[in-house]
Design an enzyme around this catalytic site. Structure first.
Site, PDB file in Angstrom:
ATOM      1  N   GLU A   1       0.803  -1.217   0.000  1.00 10.63           N
ATOM      2  CA  GLU A   1       0.000   0.000   0.000  1.00 10.63           C
ATOM      3  C   GLU A   1       0.841   1.274   0.000  1.00 10.63           C
ATOM      4  O   GLU A   1       0.542   2.231  -0.693  1.00 10.63           O
ATOM      5  CB  GLU A   1      -0.961   0.015   1.195  1.00 10.63           C
ATOM      6  CG  GLU A   1      -2.158  -0.912   1.059  1.00 10.63           C
ATOM      7  CD  GLU A   1      -1.875  -2.353   1.451  1.00 10.63           C
ATOM      8  OE1 GLU A   1      -0.723  -2.649   1.833  1.00 10.63           O
ATOM      9  OE2 GLU A   1      -2.795  -3.188   1.362  1.00 10.63           O
TER      10      GLU A   1
ATOM     11  N   HIS B   1     -10.470  -4.963  10.814  1.00 10.88           N
ATOM     12  CA  HIS B   1     -11.055  -4.808   9.480  1.00 10.88           C
ATOM     13  C   HIS B   1     -12.387  -4.074   9.501  1.00 10.88           C
ATOM     14  O   HIS B   1     -13.170  -4.179   8.571  1.00 10.88           O
ATOM     15  CB  HIS B   1     -11.254  -6.188   8.824  1.00 10.88           C
ATOM     16  CG  HIS B   1      -9.985  -6.803   8.349  1.00 10.88           C
ATOM     17  ND1 HIS B   1      -8.918  -7.050   9.175  1.00 10.88           N
ATOM     18  CD2 HIS B   1      -9.582  -7.212   7.107  1.00 10.88           C
ATOM     19  CE1 HIS B   1      -7.931  -7.599   8.489  1.00 10.88           C
ATOM     20  NE2 HIS B   1      -8.307  -7.703   7.224  1.00 10.88           N
TER      21      HIS B   1
END
Lengths: 436, 334, 345
Positions: free
Chosen positions: B64, B133
């Site tokens: 990322e 998450h």
């Protein structure tokens, strides 16, 4: 730098309200000068400084309730010797946020919107009762007040009562008593800038819940506390009729003689004097209950209950048995006026040994009064009434006052009180004895 | 005969918009993990690789920081990369590039080089994905000057706001929500470009304003419908843009209704609602009849177990309860 | 013009640039100590040959990303010394209008896309710039490439490895140039890196690496040229390690006590500026006079740069929000500390 603290200004005082600052930061003050007025549970007192200087800071906002001993102001040496002289109230010293019950001067919890609307309509927030959480005044409370004030908008008032009652509203910051110094006693109801009538809840005509919230003044609180204490006292009541025709004639005679001196003796004055001289002969009655002992007072201080707007107060005529009628009359008049103006000093309303309560002027013929602890007894004076009586087989008319004595049975027994009453009656019925 | 206008999903609106912008401007490229062959974790990019090829729809390795930074660098040379990060949670790995670089390059270097990058990711919990998450950290980005942070709540806004984001010359954080992807709505045909930095009153009302964004808007509208049946009129403000924040729209609303509740998916402390409340203190102080209330997520790492997850996340019942409390606190009667 | 003469001009030019950087950095050090310069201030002292060699290899169409030790790169890439000094002074005439300072030299026109203060922060954007070049242009000898300069300590950062990996799989025209001055602040390369031969660290990504003498501008240029050529023509990234040494501490305020006296003496003996001067004198490229003329010129240029910076205006507080966004947006905040919120209803 010296600290000015909330003084203890009465025997029962635990806290006081800074009703008004009479000096501001930067003002020079001399020892003995008054810098504030303080509402105690009894009266409005003056707060004096003890030394010369300059007011450095006022630490408490007007209207704030402050416990005895808390510093409320700082006085410095002046001439640049102090810190920033313009500082005002520290928030920490402000009135504590309380639950719904509000004290005079305590900040009214109020939503910003309600505050704004109230301001726009000139409504004093202190006059409003809050329906929100914690007594918060919310918009609907203000709008109800506005509706009630509007001409023809009295939907909130009960049938037949006309306009809703105005809630007593103190001008902001001065607590419960607002007469200007030296001025006349305030009217029974002190209207704020826009005295508003505030039904506490509901708008239905005649709703049982209609009520007006009246914040407790310090004095009302003190009165309530003292009388609640009193209710626990085991007591008994004795009533005796007194023929007062000679007394009334005596009074008329005296007033005629003293008119030149501007003195006017009231029946109450005569009663005070009669009670005082009788007490001197009945020291057991001139006593008080002191928890584990009885105090028998050598001096006679007679209190007279006076009803004023903020509550009940009992100015005391000291050594009433030793004062001539004219002195006593003048003194009692002054005390009553000061009481109504909230200007009594502590020594003027404390230390009584016996209390007189007179509701005769209201036409009350006979009643019982509640003992003013720790005093042993109180005398309730009814109205003078003409009544027929039989003397030597003939029906005659006389004027009678009924005296009811309530006694603390822990201090006094029936016979003792009865003896006192008998002698008091005799004194009053032969008024020359009053002068003795 | 008038047919009902067709409704499409939020997901489809995003997909359509990406396709339209790829078609319109060759500088637009897509970058992200599994956006090509896999067609996206949440299938937002379905079909696009086939249509536009691997140069324009570029699968990235799991990196990322690397690919978000690369998108920033490509934007400095004039491309308009649209980066997909699988979920908001993984954007934290790239936060140095987003905050220390994407947000700074234009201003810190004296306004010489714009950074027209879009970084898309869904936030949100409620899918039993557990603590790492399920986060709603949009306020981290909304805090940073130099970024624009937007959060559409409807398919129509998804289209118009994504279009605006791609065409905008600044780095735009585009917040989606897992719970919104399957929601449906009417999306106007043709080019629709929203104005970034504008909130919307999505339901007009008179009695209380609910201020919210993203998934919260749907909840607020549902609650408003329920209250309407009782004759209580809620206004719903969808913030749409978290930075810049359109204060005027919700201030004006609360001045009218005098009552405000913020519904936010993030954690309570220091959250979006804290900013809204503080703003209302300044812009609507004299108009409030009750304190502003916030309905936010419980401050725990979100547990996996369903009952715990449900307890932690704000829902319609929570909002309705708080709305009632605020109404009651002001003596409101419908 | 004979190749020999051309070479001589180039070498003279390298020396002139090295001297300019040396002079500039010494004066920057003084200006920092006179509090004309704020914040951090990292100097290229001892790295002049590396800087000049790399910049000589870079062409106009190429892009440059550097670390925060970036004054020399700014000068060698062609920025006015006055505007670089003005940036250090925080003046509105600075290359970043006084908003970046020492660590953030930038000139879009010169394709110098920034000094970056966050260690390793420049590597992913530099890689992205290479992606943009690859996307827009065709490979060839005249194609653009990206030079991403970084320090030895940076090779341990995730962004470095992620970027090398991206450059490898996407076949990007980029050269990563590691200036190995042997110390990441005070930590020796050997202490920080599992593979202290830094040029080998691209091996995991099959990126070829090479180590050259960073004290020789010609060697640096040659090494960079070869790698940039592969980048332009074959779209193959490269990793170039340039062995260098800081003459002074990590920044102006670092006394560098962590170095031994012998280390410092070795470094000073290898100081690239006098070494290159002696070499050019020996090769008759420079005479003592022409060398001194170059040095005087540098002194004059830096003096003028200081004067320019001194006389430049400070940015006005009213310009604070000028570069908040590249594209205007409604409701962009404009409040100064303590200002009431501006909410237009």
């Amino acid at each position: 730098m010296s600290e000015i603290f909330m003084p203890r200004l009465s025997d029962t005082m635990e806290e006081g309200v800074i009703a008004r600052w009479t000096k501001k930061p930067g003002d020079a003050v001399k020892a003995g000068e008054v810098i504030a007025e303080i509402d105690t549970d009894k009266a409005t007192m003056e707060l004096e400084v003890f030394e010369d200087g300059v007011i450095e800071q006022l630490l408490v906002e007007e209207g704030a309730t402050v416990p005895i001993g808390q510093v409320v102001a700082l006085v410095g040496p002046g001439a640049g010797g102090g810190t920033g002289g313009t500082t005002t109230a520290a928030p920490a010293a402000a009135a504590p946020e309380g639950p719904a019950a509000r004290e005079p001067g305590t900040r009214v919890p109020m939503s910003p919107l309600a505050r704004k609307i109230a301001r726009e309509h000139g409504i004093d927030p202190d006059t409003l009762a809050g329906s929100g959480p914690g007594g918060r005044v919310v918009r609907q409370d203000v709008e109800a007040a506005i509706a009630a004030l509007a001409p023809g908008g009295g939907a909130a008032s009960a049938p037949g009562t006309g306009a809703p009652q105005a809630t007593p509203a103190a001008p902001s910051g001065t607590g419960s008593k607002a007469a200007p110094a030296g001025g006349p006693p305030p009217p029974a109801v002190v209207a704020g800038p826009a005295a508003a009538a505030v039904p506490a809840a509901g708008t239905t005509a005649g709703a049982a819940a209609d009520a007006t919230e009246i914040p407790l003044t310090q004095m009302r609180k003190a009165t309530a506390r003292r009388l609640t204490e009193s209710a626990a006292v085991p007591h008994f009541d004795l009533t005796i009729p007194v023929t007062v025709d000679p007394l009334l004639a005596f009074r008329a005679d005296i007033n005629a003689r003293l008119a030149e001196d501007g003195v006017k003796v009231s029946v109450t004055d005569l009663l005070v004097r009669a009670v005082a001289v009788t007490l001197r002969r009945h020291p057991k009655v001139n006593s008080s209950w002191d928890g584990d002992r009885i105090l028998q007072h050598r001096r006679v201080h007679v209190g007279m209950a006076v009803a004023i707007e903020a509550g009940l107060i009992v100015p005391v005529i000291r050594d009433a048995d030793a004062k001539g009628l004219s002195v006593l009359a003048r003194e009692s008049k002054e005390l009553a006026e000061k009481a109504r103006a909230g200007k009594l000093r502590p020594e003027e309303f404390s230390g009584g040994t016996f209390t007189l309560s007179n509701l005769g002027m209201f036409g009350i013929e006979q009643f019982t009064a509640v003992i003013n602890p720790p005093e042993a007894a109180i005398l309730a004076v009814g109205a003078s009434v003409a009544e027929p009586y039989v003397e030597e087989g003939a029906l005659r008319e006389r004027t009678v006052i009924r005296l009811t004595m309530t006694s603390d049975h822990r201090v006094l027994d029936g016979a003792v009180s009865a003896g006192f009453l008998r002698d008091l009656k005799q004194t009053l019925e032969e008024p020359l004895r009053i002068l003795l | 005969m008038n047919a009902e206008p067709a409704q499409i999903t939020y997901r489809q609106a995003l997909n359509d918009t990406l396709r339209a912008e790829l078609t319109r401007d060759p500088n637009v490229i897509l970058l992200g993990e599994e956006i090509g062959k896999f067609e996206g974790s949440y299938k937002i990019t379905a079909g696009l690789l086939k249509e536009f090829g691997p140069e324009r729809v570029r699968d990235t390795p799991i990196a990322e920081e690397g690919f978000v930074g690369a998108a920033i660098g490509a934007a400095m040379l004039g491309l308009r990369p649209v980066v997909e990060i699988m979920t908001l949670n993984f954007s934290l790995i790239a936060i140095d590039q987003i905050v220390n670089h994407g947000a700074k390059i234009y201003g810190m270097f004296g306004g010489q080089t714009p950074v027209p990058v879009v970084i898309r990711f869904p936030g949100g919990g409620g899918q039993q994905l557990a603590a790492t998450h399920s986060q709603n950290l949009e306020v981290w980005y909304a805090h940073v000057p130099g970024l624009k942070v937007i959060a559409p709540s409807t398919p129509a806004d998804a289209k118009a706001m994504l279009t605006a984001a791609i065409r905008d010359d600044d780095p735009v954080i585009f917040l989606e929500n897992l719970a919104l992807y399957n929601t449906k709505g009417v999306v106007p045909d043709g080019e629709q470009v929203a104005e970034i930095g504008r909130a919307a009153v999505v339901r007009e009302g008179t009695d209380l304003t609910v201020i919210t964004y993203s998934r919260g808007t749907l909840i607020a509208l549902e609650v408003a419908r329920r209250f309407a049946e009782e004759g209580i009129s809620l206004e719903v403000v969808d913030l749409r843009s978290l930075r810049p924040l359109d204060r005027a729209t919700f201030c004006e609303s609360v001045r009218r209704t005098s009552r405000a509740v913020v519904l936010e998916d993030d954690w309570l402390s220091y959250g979006i609602g804290a900013e809204i409340s503080a703003t209302l203190m300044e812009c609507a102080f004299d108009y409030l009849d009750a304190p502003v209330r916030r309905v936010a997520a419980a401050e725990v790492p979100l547990p996996y177990a369903k009952p715990l997850e449900l307890a932690a996340l704000p829902d319609a019942e929570d909002l309705a309860r708080v709305v009632r409390e605020v109404l009651a606190a002001t003596g409101f009667r419908s | 013009m004979s190749e020999e003469v051309q070479d001589a001009r180039q070498l003279t030019d390298y020396y002139a640039q090295m001297v300019l950087i040396r002079r500039f950095e010494l004066v920057a050090d003084q200006m920092y100590k006179r509090a004309r310069i704020g914040g951090y201030c990292h100097l290229n002292l001892g790295e002049e040959a590396t800087v000049v060699g790399l910049m000589a290899a870079l062409r106009e169409q190429d892009y440059l990303f550097t670390t925060y030790r970036d004054h020399g790169y700014a000068l060698a890439r062609g920025m006015e010394p006055g505007r670089v000094m003005a940036e250090l002074f925080g003046k509105s005439t600075g290359v970043a209008k006084g908003r970046g300072g020492s660590m953030h030299m930038f000139d879009a026109g010169l394709h110098m896309l920034g000094g970056y203060g966050i260690v390793g922060g420049q590597i992913p954007p530099a890689t992205g710039a290479a992606l943009a070049l690859a996307y827009r242009t065709t490979a060839g000898p005249e194609a653009g490439a990206v030079l991403c300069q970084l320090g030895d300590g940076t090779t341990n950062i995730g962004a470095f490895h992620e970027s090398l990996n991206l450059a490898a799989i996407w076949k990007l025209p980029i050269v990563y140039a590691i200036v190995n001055n042997r110390l990441g602040m005070g930590t020796a390369v050997e202490a920080a890196s599992g593979e202290p031969d830094l040029y080998k660290r691209g091996a995991s990504y099959r990126i070829p690496g090479e180590r050259v003498d960073g004290n020789d501008p010609v060697a640096v240029r040659q090494g960079a040229d070869a790698m940039l050529a592969r980048a332009r023509e074959e779209r193959r990234p490269g990793l170039l390690e340039l062995m260098s040494y800081r003459l002074k501490g990590h920044s102006v305020v670092d006394p560098a006590k962590y170095r031994s006296q012998s280390e410092v003496e070795t470094a000073q003996a290898a100081d690239p500026v006098p070494a290159f001067r002696a070499r050019l004198l020996q090769a008759d490229v420079l005479t003592e006079e022409s060398a001194r003329a170059i040095e005087d010129d540098a002194e004059e240029k830096v003096g003028a740069a200081v004067a320019f910076a001194e006389n430049s205006p400070d940015p006005a507080p009213s310009e604070l929000f000028d570069f908040a966004y590249a594209q205007d947006v409604p409701n962009a905040p404009r409040a100064l500390p303590g200002d009431p919120l501006e909410v237009e209803l």
